[in-house]
Motif scaffolding. Structure first.
Motif, PDB file in Angstrom:
ATOM      1  N   TRP A 444       0.818  -1.215   0.000  1.00  0.00           N
ATOM      2  CA  TRP A 444       0.000   0.000   0.000  1.00  0.00           C
ATOM      3  C   TRP A 444       0.856   1.272   0.000  1.00  0.00           C
ATOM      4  CZ3 TRP A 444       0.215   3.805   3.664  1.00  0.00           C
ATOM      5  CH2 TRP A 444       0.889   3.510   4.838  1.00  0.00           C
ATOM      6  N   LYS A 445       2.113   1.166   0.435  1.00  0.00           N
ATOM      7  CA  LYS A 445       2.962   2.360   0.513  1.00  0.00           C
ATOM      8  C   LYS A 445       3.191   2.969  -0.869  1.00  0.00           C
ATOM      9  CE  LYS A 445       5.313   0.474   4.564  1.00  0.00           C
ATOM     10  NZ  LYS A 445       6.579  -0.042   5.126  1.00  0.00           N
ATOM     11  N   LEU A 446       3.393   2.132  -1.859  1.00  0.00           N
ATOM     12  CA  LEU A 446       3.493   2.617  -3.234  1.00  0.00           C
ATOM     13  C   LEU A 446       2.171   2.456  -3.967  1.00  0.00           C
ATOM     14  CD1 LEU A 446       5.399   3.676  -5.497  1.00  0.00           C
ATOM     15  CD2 LEU A 446       5.856   1.296  -6.075  1.00  0.00           C
ATOM     16  N   GLY A 447       1.398   1.436  -3.574  1.00  0.00           N
ATOM     17  CA  GLY A 447       0.162   1.140  -4.281  1.00  0.00           C
ATOM     18  C   GLY A 447      -0.947   2.141  -4.047  1.00  0.00           C
ATOM     19  N   LEU A 448      -1.021   2.729  -2.851  1.00  0.00           N
ATOM     20  CA  LEU A 448      -2.099   3.675  -2.570  1.00  0.00           C
ATOM     21  C   LEU A 448      -1.986   4.937  -3.424  1.00  0.00           C
ATOM     22  CD1 LEU A 448      -4.583   4.422  -0.957  1.00  0.00           C
ATOM     23  CD2 LEU A 448      -3.091   5.287   0.870  1.00  0.00           C
ATOM     24  N   PRO A 449      -0.835   5.616  -3.466  1.00  0.00           N
ATOM     25  CA  PRO A 449      -0.763   6.784  -4.359  1.00  0.00           C
ATOM     26  C   PRO A 449      -0.919   6.414  -5.824  1.00  0.00           C
ATOM     27  CG  PRO A 449       1.387   6.317  -3.392  1.00  0.00           C
ATOM     28  CD  PRO A 449       0.401   5.475  -2.667  1.00  0.00           C
ATOM     29  N   LEU A 450      -0.442   5.231  -6.211  1.00  0.00           N
ATOM     30  CA  LEU A 450      -0.605   4.817  -7.605  1.00  0.00           C
ATOM     31  C   LEU A 450      -2.074   4.545  -7.923  1.00  0.00           C
ATOM     32  CD1 LEU A 450       0.908   4.224 -10.203  1.00  0.00           C
ATOM     33  CD2 LEU A 450       1.260   1.882  -9.420  1.00  0.00           C
ATOM     34  N   SER A 451      -2.804   3.961  -6.988  1.00  0.00           N
ATOM     35  CA  SER A 451      -4.239   3.719  -7.191  1.00  0.00           C
ATOM     36  C   SER A 451      -5.012   5.033  -7.293  1.00  0.00           C
ATOM     37  CB  SER A 451      -4.795   2.871  -6.045  1.00  0.00           C
ATOM     38  OG  SER A 451      -4.159   1.615  -5.993  1.00  0.00           O
ATOM     39  N   LEU A 452      -4.680   5.977  -6.431  1.00  0.00           N
ATOM     40  CA  LEU A 452      -5.341   7.291  -6.507  1.00  0.00           C
ATOM     41  C   LEU A 452      -5.040   7.971  -7.839  1.00  0.00           C
ATOM     42  CD1 LEU A 452      -4.654   8.586  -2.867  1.00  0.00           C
ATOM     43  CD2 LEU A 452      -6.790   7.643  -3.800  1.00  0.00           C
ATOM     44  N   LEU A 453      -3.817   7.785  -8.348  1.00  0.00           N
ATOM     45  CA  LEU A 453      -3.462   8.361  -9.645  1.00  0.00           C
ATOM     46  C   LEU A 453      -4.284   7.727 -10.760  1.00  0.00           C
ATOM     47  CD1 LEU A 453      -1.521  10.221 -11.245  1.00  0.00           C
ATOM     48  CD2 LEU A 453       0.022   8.260 -11.420  1.00  0.00           C
ATOM     49  N   VAL A 454      -4.499   6.420 -10.685  1.00  0.00           N
ATOM     50  CA  VAL A 454      -5.304   5.735 -11.705  1.00  0.00           C
ATOM     51  C   VAL A 454      -6.732   6.255 -11.689  1.00  0.00           C
ATOM     52  CG1 VAL A 454      -6.305   3.508 -12.343  1.00  0.00           C
ATOM     53  CG2 VAL A 454      -3.881   3.658 -11.763  1.00  0.00           C
ATOM     54  N   VAL A 455      -7.296   6.454 -10.496  1.00  0.00           N
ATOM     55  CA  VAL A 455      -8.669   6.974 -10.418  1.00  0.00           C
ATOM     56  C   VAL A 455      -8.734   8.411 -10.933  1.00  0.00           C
ATOM     57  CG1 VAL A 455     -10.544   7.558  -8.840  1.00  0.00           C
ATOM     58  CG2 VAL A 455      -9.258   5.436  -8.505  1.00  0.00           C
ATOM     59  N   ALA A 456      -7.762   9.224 -10.524  1.00  0.00           N
ATOM     60  CA  ALA A 456      -7.787  10.638 -10.905  1.00  0.00           C
ATOM     61  C   ALA A 456      -7.601  10.837 -12.397  1.00  0.00           C
ATOM     62  CB  ALA A 456      -6.698  11.398 -10.132  1.00  0.00           C
ATOM     63  N   LEU A 457      -6.781  10.041 -13.041  1.00  0.00           N
ATOM     64  CA  LEU A 457      -6.538  10.197 -14.476  1.00  0.00           C
ATOM     65  C   LEU A 457      -7.417   9.286 -15.317  1.00  0.00           C
ATOM     66  CD1 LEU A 457      -2.623  10.411 -14.493  1.00  0.00           C
ATOM     67  CD2 LEU A 457      -4.267  12.271 -14.672  1.00  0.00           C
ATOM     68  N   GLY A 458      -7.771   8.116 -14.774  1.00  0.00           N
ATOM     69  CA  GLY A 458      -8.553   7.169 -15.553  1.00  0.00           C
ATOM     70  C   GLY A 458      -9.953   7.664 -15.857  1.00  0.00           C
ATOM     71  N   VAL A 459     -10.597   8.294 -14.874  1.00  0.00           N
ATOM     72  CA  VAL A 459     -11.980   8.763 -15.078  1.00  0.00           C
ATOM     73  C   VAL A 459     -12.059   9.825 -16.178  1.00  0.00           C
ATOM     74  CG1 VAL A 459     -13.895   9.980 -13.985  1.00  0.00           C
ATOM     75  CG2 VAL A 459     -12.721   8.130 -12.757  1.00  0.00           C
ATOM     76  N   PRO A 460     -11.229  10.867 -16.194  1.00  0.00           N
ATOM     77  CA  PRO A 460     -11.302  11.821 -17.312  1.00  0.00           C
ATOM     78  C   PRO A 460     -11.003  11.186 -18.663  1.00  0.00           C
ATOM     79  CG  PRO A 460     -10.052  12.765 -15.483  1.00  0.00           C
ATOM     80  CD  PRO A 460     -10.263  11.327 -15.161  1.00  0.00           C
ATOM     81  N   LEU A 461     -10.025  10.265 -18.711  1.00  0.00           N
ATOM     82  CA  LEU A 461      -9.707   9.615 -19.987  1.00  0.00           C
ATOM     83  C   LEU A 461     -10.885   8.774 -20.480  1.00  0.00           C
ATOM     84  CD1 LEU A 461      -6.012   8.495 -19.341  1.00  0.00           C
ATOM     85  CD2 LEU A 461      -6.801  10.247 -20.933  1.00  0.00           C
ATOM     86  N   ILE A 462     -11.543   8.062 -19.567  1.00  0.00           N
ATOM     87  CA  ILE A 462     -12.707   7.266 -19.968  1.00  0.00           C
ATOM     88  C   ILE A 462     -13.813   8.170 -20.498  1.00  0.00           C
ATOM     89  CG2 ILE A 462     -14.564   5.802 -19.085  1.00  0.00           C
ATOM     90  CD1 ILE A 462     -12.524   4.547 -17.180  1.00  0.00           C
ATOM     91  N   MET A 463     -14.060   9.283 -19.835  1.00  0.00           N
ATOM     92  CA  MET A 463     -15.147  10.169 -20.253  1.00  0.00           C
ATOM     93  C   MET A 463     -14.823  10.856 -21.585  1.00  0.00           C
ATOM     94  SD  MET A 463     -16.219  11.845 -16.569  1.00  0.00           S
ATOM     95  CE  MET A 463     -17.629  12.707 -17.245  1.00  0.00           C
ATOM     96  N   VAL A 464     -13.530  11.052 -21.888  1.00  0.00           N
ATOM     97  CA  VAL A 464     -13.161  11.671 -23.168  1.00  0.00           C
ATOM     98  C   VAL A 464     -13.342  10.685 -24.312  1.00  0.00           C
ATOM     99  CG1 VAL A 464     -11.228  12.583 -24.515  1.00  0.00           C
ATOM    100  CG2 VAL A 464     -11.611  13.382 -22.173  1.00  0.00           C
ATOM    101  N   PHE A 465     -12.829   9.470 -24.137  1.00  0.00           N
ATOM    102  CA  PHE A 465     -12.850   8.496 -25.235  1.00  0.00           C
ATOM    103  C   PHE A 465     -14.119   7.640 -25.257  1.00  0.00           C
ATOM    104  CE2 PHE A 465      -8.315   9.342 -24.588  1.00  0.00           C
ATOM    105  CZ  PHE A 465      -7.927   9.641 -25.897  1.00  0.00           C
ATOM    106  N   TRP A 466     -14.846   7.593 -24.140  1.00  0.00           N
ATOM    107  CA  TRP A 466     -16.114   6.839 -24.068  1.00  0.00           C
ATOM    108  C   TRP A 466     -17.160   7.735 -23.430  1.00  0.00           C
ATOM    109  CZ3 TRP A 466     -16.327   2.255 -26.519  1.00  0.00           C
ATOM    110  CH2 TRP A 466     -15.103   1.632 -26.823  1.00  0.00           C
ATOM    111  N   PRO A 467     -17.783   8.609 -24.210  1.00  0.00           N
ATOM    112  CA  PRO A 467     -18.779   9.559 -23.653  1.00  0.00           C
ATOM    113  C   PRO A 467     -19.936   8.840 -22.966  1.00  0.00           C
ATOM    114  CG  PRO A 467     -18.146  10.147 -25.902  1.00  0.00           C
ATOM    115  CD  PRO A 467     -17.559   8.814 -25.646  1.00  0.00           C
ATOM    116  N   LEU A 468     -20.449   9.484 -21.935  1.00  0.00           N
ATOM    117  CA  LEU A 468     -21.541   8.883 -21.160  1.00  0.00           C
ATOM    118  C   LEU A 468     -22.863   8.893 -21.910  1.00  0.00           C
ATOM    119  CD1 LEU A 468     -20.700  10.431 -17.684  1.00  0.00           C
ATOM    120  CD2 LEU A 468     -20.447   8.028 -18.353  1.00  0.00           C
ATOM    121  N   HIS A 469     -23.025   9.813 -22.838  1.00  0.00           N
ATOM    122  CA  HIS A 469     -24.313   9.947 -23.528  1.00  0.00           C
ATOM    123  C   HIS A 469     -24.125   9.695 -25.032  1.00  0.00           C
ATOM    124  CE1 HIS A 469     -26.347  11.512 -19.989  1.00  0.00           C
ATOM    125  NE2 HIS A 469     -25.303  12.330 -19.800  1.00  0.00           N
TER     126      HIS A 469
END
Length: 469
Positions: A444-469
């Protein structure tokens, strides 16, 4: 692949090969940049085990030849020792018909030089691969039916065959020798020379190991260095660890005849031909066939695995050993659960409860919550099983909130593939645990910040390339 199967089950059309690339490439790039600095969060001073062997072996002494195509030609001894990370030591050099010399670190290497090196088997294997080196003793195959092995087979047949028609077992004619193994690949075995062995005090050359027993001597491990100028002239001692190459079916009998005790089995590729371009070509062909939708992905990659076995780039034993049977059983057991969650209303029930609590939240927060929830479920179920369970729930949640299901399935896919918090969610995490000497709480010492980075960057990338509507 499982996310594509879930989408096909829900919509009738799966994801394609490169549908994950835009989001995945962005996350991979950001992850690499983070690890360039974030590695400092890893615990230091831990010592891992290099293999599954439960006891330490001295380094082996082996001989390697530098062919003209080797990138080590023209470099110094110090250079190649540095390239190996200090895990390989050059203790002797034979050039031309001369005797062995002790090289300094400034000696420049020439084509066809013979190097006596000292290293652990894994380090020697990597060293030989990096330098495109030839292991001396392995360039010629062992005899298929060596004289000594034929004697052993005939003796075994006479002892096991019953006597008939009034004749004793000794009078029975010896049966025809068994044919040599059909496999071209030879097995590698590590053994220790025991008390009373015929090897003690004699060398591989004087014993004619290749001709009499059908084995090649690849390396010798001993406390202290070998005094002989060449490996084949080195006299064996009691307790020496040796690496032998021979036909797999014959090796157990040969070890008994030589008076050697086999060590704990581990995978060694010393002396085996290194095929690089052909397996890469097979992998590229499988990706191309599935990427251009010529054949389904499952057919393409199973066909690639079969091709590796048929072309003898991989033995059947190695192929079966590479299969993660517990994971296959787990996936097979959870497929009915995933279908039950989807068809008996459980997914809709869970989605309805989630929709009630998430309906007032912005869309990016909903995707982030789904991505994080999948990450947390993955260590419990395994990353493949998490997709089977969370996929139908994510699709039902999207439908109830009035969104397209594709971005929600993408969130599940990347959440299941991004478990960095534990060593049990993904087999890659488990593999590095022993090698790095890590503990469960280190992740978790390295995994927690890396997981937060995936959530913070993954959600905008998904919404750009896979629109919700």
């Amino acid at each position: 692949l499982l996310t594509a199967a879930v989408r096909q089950e829900l919509t009738g059309e799966p994801f394609h090969m490169f549908d994950f690339t835009p989001v995945g490439a962005g996350l991979a790039l950001c992850g690499i940049l983070f690890l360039a600095l974030g590695w400092r969060l890893l615990p230091r001073g831990r010592r891992g085990s290099a293999s599954g062997v439960n006891f330490a072996l001295e380094d082996y002494t082996s001989e390697v030849r530098l062919p003209e195509r080797s990138p080590f030609v023209g470099r110094t001894v110090g250079d190649i020792e540095k390239l190996s990370g200090g895990e390989v030591g050059v203790i002797g050099l034979v050039r031309g018909p001369g005797r062995r010399q002790i090289p300094t670190r400034r000696w420049k290497l020439q084509a066809e030089d013979l190097l006596m090196v000292e290293a652990a088997p894994e380090a020697l294997e990597q060293f030989a691969r990096n330098g495109n080196l030839e292991l001396v003793g392995a360039e010629r195959p062992p005899a298929k039916e060596p004289r000594k092995v034929l004697e052993l087979v005939a003796q075994e047949a006479r002892v096991s065959a019953p006597a008939g028609h009034g004749r004793s077992a000794a009078d029975e004619p010896a049966p025809a020798p068994r044919s040599a193994p059909a496999e071209r690949e030879f097995a590698i075995v590590e053994a220790v020379i025991g008390a009373g062995s015929d090897l003690i005090g004699r060398s591989a050359a004087s014993l004619h190991l290749r001709e009499r027993y059908g084995v090649n001597i690849l390396a010798i491990g001993r406390r202290g260095r070998l005094r002989s100028s060449r490996l084949r002239q080195a006299r064996f001692r009691l307790g020496d660890a040796i690496v032998l190459q021979g036909h797999g079916e014959r090796l157990p009998d040969i070890l008994v005849a030589l008076g050697c005790l086999p060590l704990a089995e581990r995978t060694l590729n010393l002396g085996r031909r290194r095929h690089i371009f052909l397996p890469l070509g097979i992998l590229a062909a499988a990706i191309a066939l599935s990427g251009f939708e010529i054949v389904p992905a499952a057919v393409a990659f199973v066909g690639a695995a079969v091709a590796l076995v048929l072309l003898q780039l991989l033995s059947l034993k190695e192929a079966y050993a590479a299969i993660e049977w517990p994971i296959l059983v787990l996936i097979g057991a959870l497929i009915p659960i995933g279908e039950a969650v989807q068809h008996n209303g459980t997914a809709k029930l869970i989605a309805t409860a989630l929709a009630g609590g998430l309906s007032h939240m912005p869309s990016f927060a909903i995707l982030a919550a789904l991505l994080a929830a999948t990450m947390l479920v993955t260590p419990i179920l395994h990353h493949a099983a998490a997709v089977l369970v969370m996929g139908p729930i994510a699709a039902s949640l999207a439908q109830q909130l009035g969104y397209k299901i594709d971005p929600f399935l993408m969130a599940v896919a990347f959440g299941a593939g991004s478990d960095f918090l534990t060593p049990i969610g993904h087999q890659s995490n488990t593999l590095v645990m022993g090698l790095g000497g890590y503990r469960f709480g280190d992740y978790w010492k390295l995994g927690l910040p890396l997981s937060l980075l995936v959530v913070a960057l993954g959600v905008p990338l998904i919404m750009v390339f896979w629109p919700l509507h």
